[in-house]
Scaffold this active site. Sequence first.
Site, PDB file in Angstrom:
ATOM      1  CB  CYS A 116      -0.899   0.016   1.238  1.00 23.76           C
ATOM      2  SG  CYS A 116      -2.219  -1.199   1.179  1.00 23.76           S
ATOM      3  NE  ARG A 121       3.542   0.963   4.791  1.00 22.41           N
ATOM      4  CZ  ARG A 121       2.695  -0.053   4.699  1.00 22.41           C
ATOM      5  NH1 ARG A 121       2.122  -0.548   5.768  1.00 22.41           N
ATOM      6  NH2 ARG A 121       2.420  -0.594   3.536  1.00 22.41           N
ATOM      7  N   PRO A 122       9.783   3.110   6.676  1.00 22.12           N
ATOM      8  CG  PRO A 122      11.040   4.344   8.205  1.00 22.12           C
ATOM      9  CD  PRO A 122       9.677   4.261   7.582  1.00 22.12           C
ATOM     10  CB  ILE A 123      12.740  -1.856   6.260  1.00 26.35           C
ATOM     11  CG1 ILE A 123      13.756  -1.613   5.139  1.00 26.35           C
ATOM     12  CG2 ILE A 123      11.348  -2.079   5.694  1.00 26.35           C
ATOM     13  CD1 ILE A 123      14.002  -2.858   4.302  1.00 26.35           C
ATOM     14  CG  ASP A 124      14.790   2.911  10.277  1.00 25.67           C
ATOM     15  OD1 ASP A 124      13.639   2.472  10.126  1.00 25.67           O
ATOM     16  OD2 ASP A 124      15.061   3.824  11.075  1.00 25.67           O
ATOM     17  CB  ILE A 326       1.193   3.688  13.339  1.00 30.58           C
ATOM     18  CG1 ILE A 326       0.448   3.406  14.657  1.00 30.58           C
ATOM     19  CG2 ILE A 326       2.080   2.510  12.943  1.00 30.58           C
ATOM     20  CD1 ILE A 326       1.330   3.166  15.852  1.00 30.58           C
TER      21      ILE A 326
END
Length: 417
Positions: A116, A121-124, A326
């Site tokens: 989406c 929405r980082p994946i750090d 969030i």
Amino acid sequence: MEKFVIRGGKPLRGTVQISGAKNSAVAVLPAALLADSPSVIDNLPDIKDIETLAEIIKRLGGKVEKGKHEIKIDPTGLNSFHPPRELASRMRASYYLIGALLSKFNEAIIPMPGGCNIGVRPIDQHIKGFEALGAETTIEHGFIRIKAEKLRGAHIYFDVVSVGATINLMLAAVKAEGVTILENCAKEPHVVDVANFLNAMGANIKGAGTDTIKITGVDKLEGCHYTIIPDQIEAGTYMVAAAATGGDVYVKGVIPTHLESIIAKLVEMGVIVEEYDDVIRVRREGPLKRVDIKTLPYPGFPTDMQQPFAVLLALADGISVITENIYENRFRYLEELKKMGMKVRVEGRSAIIEGVGKLTGAPVYATDLRGGAAMVIAGLAAEGITEVLDIYHIDRGYEAMEVKLQALGADIIRIRE
């Protein structure tokens, strides 16, 4: 392309059976790749994201036998740690393949996750965790490459509470040498579900559902037979639809404790909610009252439910505020609801909604999975005809939505164009 055509204004009545949890299933399937023998997973939702994951597993060399609500995964022939871009980029949860493949092969190459389009929405936090276990990370040409000589247990503190990072690090650490401690973990039911599945295969994970998870690495995992928990967000969506239409619906096959924050807000709005063992009855007989909502990590109010609730707040008396804590930029769907008469303005992380009492049908786009669900609920409650376009977003996460709604008396059809 497909769309929903909805003739609104009919109260929903009857019983709806809730499917298995999407957010569990998209992590349990990659987790099954860690075993040295086949697993059978049931209560599987029949949704597009599962079809995509099943195809990815086949492309990686695994064997897959899929029924409507059950899947058998045999990972013994797995021979690749590089999922194809055209499949993995369709869904954000493809990032769980990083933890699984890193654990299996000590290496993973994954395209940047899709899914989406709801802001940054980082994946750090995932990458920080993998590196703490001994992996090296490079990002180039749209791919994440993570490689380790050997994974070793570590003490990892998440800077922010992240469901994805919590699950991904469980997958990566489950066979790592020594002990891994994860702190500031997400506590969502699907985090617990994935830990339970891994433990059923022979893992040693303690503390899932609390702030701190302890993982003692094991040498091998064996496949098992596992049943996925019911989908709390699908359940919440039908509960809101019942309230929005002034209906009376029994939501069946649920775990009520997973729905406490949703139930609390419905009751605060004047909706009648009755809880039984695995059934929740939702009915509305009077006007809706205004409430304020703040999304928070579980057990707080779920970010995936603010979109359906926005429709309820538009139908309520007075001014309500949704604060999204969030994700950034998760209010794009509101522009579509304005076409149906919603009065709303966005200020930073907050949406201020002025109740209008009624909505009117219009052509709208499903901007994302949960935004799409909000469009459907709005169409069910609105006067006149609503067309919801781009419903492939909805099919990614809701099983046979129009079929379940038709059984509750809704006038909704799917049209292929």
